[in-house]
Design a protein around this motif. Structure first.
Motif: not given
Length: 318
Positions: A179-186, A205-210, A215-217, A219-228
């Motif tokens: 999954i791409a970072p921008h799709q993490m909210p879904m 989470g496939k960060p785009d190093l290009n 980092w802003p995109e 970090r969207k994945m970090f919101r998933l940490k609330k789910f065990p």
């Protein structure tokens, strides 16, 4: 026509597949278990055969996909034997499209070593029925979805997928996502609505190093940490690195950030390839975690390399 990096490698690398002696599954299982220092589980392995009994039907390239090198299940079993890997998760590499028959065949040969994930056509109106078939009839434990190949699609959190997720909850299925970072909210939405489905996020989470600043995109994945019920695969550095040279030092800040956010309990490890290996041999896969990711504690490294996988999948003798 676009194909992913694995397809490009499969087409362009001129290697002869390493032939391994045929060993009985029971013998291999006993050898894998003998003399291990720690539990190692590879949570992402891909196998394929050039046997016409299992025809290719790649989702993008179709049956015309050219792959010159086989990576059969026997090669993977040999590698597990060589490196003391006790279990592995088999995943359909997309070569076969939505037909998971070769993965099912491989699982039937070595049920004590593997669990299996297949692929489903994400917009198939009968997708829930297909999930039920592969799990109840063929012994799979989950499915892999790749919304990264559909960057503008919203099928991931579509209401049309509710039945799929409800079925997964009832069956105890595991979903892993490329999954791409921008799709993490879904994905975050679905994890919140269906907490009974275990979720693995592939490739860190496939960060785009290009990107100028990814980092802003990312970090969207970090919101998933609330789910065990969510785990991040903190592995395969060559998938994100722009340096393209071991030990892929440009990836280390991302692995460290994921570790600091999620902690050792929500990380797993996987390599992505069997023999033949084109990018990173197994000894360096393990060295990367043990030596270069020196921010892990010893206890968390043990969780990541094996123990956490036991909380996600049901292996035969675990």
């Amino acid at each position: 026509m676009s194909i992913d990096r694995r397809q490009f490698i499969g087409r362009s690398v001129a290697l002869a597949a390493t032939a391994l002696p045929s060993l009985a599954p029971s013998l291999l299982t006993s050898q894998v278990h003998a003399g291990e220092d720690r539990l190692i589980i590879d949570t992402h392995t891909e196998v394929w055969t050039l046997d016409p009994k299992f025809p290719f039907n790649h989702p993008e390239a179709g049956a015309k996909l050219k792959v010159d090198v086989a990576a059969p299940i026997e090669n993977l079993v040999g590698q597990m034997h060589d490196f003391g890997i006790r279990y592995a998760v088999l995943i359909n590499p997309r070569y076969f499209g939505w037909d998971n028959s070769y993965i099912a065949h491989s699982l039937s040969l070595y049920p004590d070593l593997f669990v299996a994930h297949g692929l489903l056509q994400p917009e198939d109106p009968k997708i829930a029925d297909k999930l039920r078939y592969w799990i109840t009839e063929r012994g799979f434990q989950g499915m892999r979805f790749s919304p990264i190949y559909h960057p503008k699609s919203t099928w991931l959190n579509s209401r049309d997928h509710d039945e799929l997720w409800r079925t997964a909850e009832k069956l105890g299925a595991v979903f892993n996502y490329y999954i791409a970072p921008h799709q993490m909210p879904m994905l975050e939405e679905m994890a919140g609505r269906f907490p009974g489905v275990k979720i693995v996020v592939d490739h860190a989470g496939k960060p785009d190093l290009n990107a100028k600043d990814c980092w802003p995109e990312f970090r969207k994945m970090f919101r998933l940490k609330k789910f065990p019920q969510v785990w991040i695969s903190n592995s395969e550095p060559y998938e994100m690195s722009e340096l393209k040279k071991y030990p892929y030092e440009d990836t280390l800040p991302f692995y460290k950030a994921i570790y600091e956010e999620f902690g050792g309990q929500q990380l797993i490890w996987g390599t992505g390839y069997p023999r033949p290996r084109w990018e990173l041999p197994m000894d360096q896969e393990l060295e990367f975690v043990d030596k270069f990711c020196d921010f892990y504690t010893a206890a968390d490294r043990e969780l990541m390399l094996g123990k956490n996988a036991l909380r996600i999948w049901k292996f035969a003798k675990s």
